[in-house]
Design a protein around this motif. Structure first.
Motif, mmCIF file in Angstrom:
data_model
loop_
_atom_site.group_PDB
_atom_site.id
_atom_site.type_symbol
_atom_site.label_atom_id
_atom_site.label_comp_id
_atom_site.label_asym_id
_atom_site.label_seq_id
_atom_site.Cartn_x
_atom_site.Cartn_y
_atom_site.Cartn_z
ATOM 1 N N LYS A 83 0.836 -1.208 0.000
ATOM 2 C CA LYS A 83 0.000 0.000 0.000
ATOM 3 C C LYS A 83 0.869 1.255 0.000
ATOM 4 O O LYS A 83 0.589 2.221 -0.718
ATOM 5 C CB LYS A 83 -0.910 0.020 1.229
ATOM 6 N N LEU A 84 1.903 1.259 0.829
ATOM 7 C CA LEU A 84 2.781 2.428 0.904
ATOM 8 C C LEU A 84 3.538 2.645 -0.404
ATOM 9 O O LEU A 84 3.711 3.784 -0.843
ATOM 10 C CB LEU A 84 3.761 2.279 2.070
ATOM 11 N N VAL A 85 3.974 1.550 -1.005
ATOM 12 C CA VAL A 85 4.705 1.661 -2.272
ATOM 13 C C VAL A 85 3.806 2.250 -3.344
ATOM 14 O O VAL A 85 4.233 3.093 -4.133
ATOM 15 C CB VAL A 85 5.270 0.287 -2.693
ATOM 16 N N VAL A 86 2.542 1.842 -3.367
ATOM 17 C CA VAL A 86 1.591 2.404 -4.330
ATOM 18 C C VAL A 86 1.414 3.896 -4.066
ATOM 19 O O VAL A 86 1.388 4.698 -4.993
ATOM 20 C CB VAL A 86 0.236 1.659 -4.270
ATOM 21 N N GLN A 87 1.300 4.282 -2.796
ATOM 22 C CA GLN A 87 1.153 5.701 -2.457
ATOM 23 C C GLN A 87 2.353 6.500 -2.931
ATOM 24 O O GLN A 87 2.216 7.592 -3.472
ATOM 25 C CB GLN A 87 0.982 5.884 -0.953
#
Length: 119
Positions: A83-87
């Protein structure tokens, strides 16, 4: 005075050698910059871990690795990381100042005593 063909060839060889040397110097400079950035990142992140989880300081490397495997290297941790990488991929640029989870002042690099330029 006009140069002979052999003199021109020697001149080109010297220019090639100079360019190759410049290329080597630039590559070394780039690698050093990357190493410094990596060292700073590692020190900053480890300092943040030690700040948030001070009990980890006394652990051996093996114990710390086990701790990480059991707490973060699992399905939940991988989903949260994804999720953080996508953000990060959707943001225009990464934030410069890191803040603590409570939203206090930015976390300084080298909290654990690391200094930039080592490593």
């Amino acid at each position: 005075m006009a140069k002979t063909s052999l003199e021109k060839i020697e001149s080109y060889d010297e220019q090639i050698a100079q360019l190759m040397n410049r290329k080597k110097q630039e590559m070394q400079k780039h690698k050093q910059t990357e190493r410094k950035a990596r060292t700073k990142r590692l020190c900053s992140r480890m300092g943040l871990i030690e700040k948030m989880l001070p009990d980890t300081i006394v652990l051996t490397d093996e114990q710390f690795q086990t701790f990480l495997q059991k707490t973060t290297a699992n399905d939940f941790g991988r989903r949260e990381l994804a999720k953080l990488v996508v953000q990060v991929g959707n943001s225009p640029k990464p934030p410069k100042a890191k803040t603590s989870p409570q939203g206090n002042a930015p976390t300084p690099a080298g909290v654990d005593g690391c200094t930039e330029g080592t490593g």
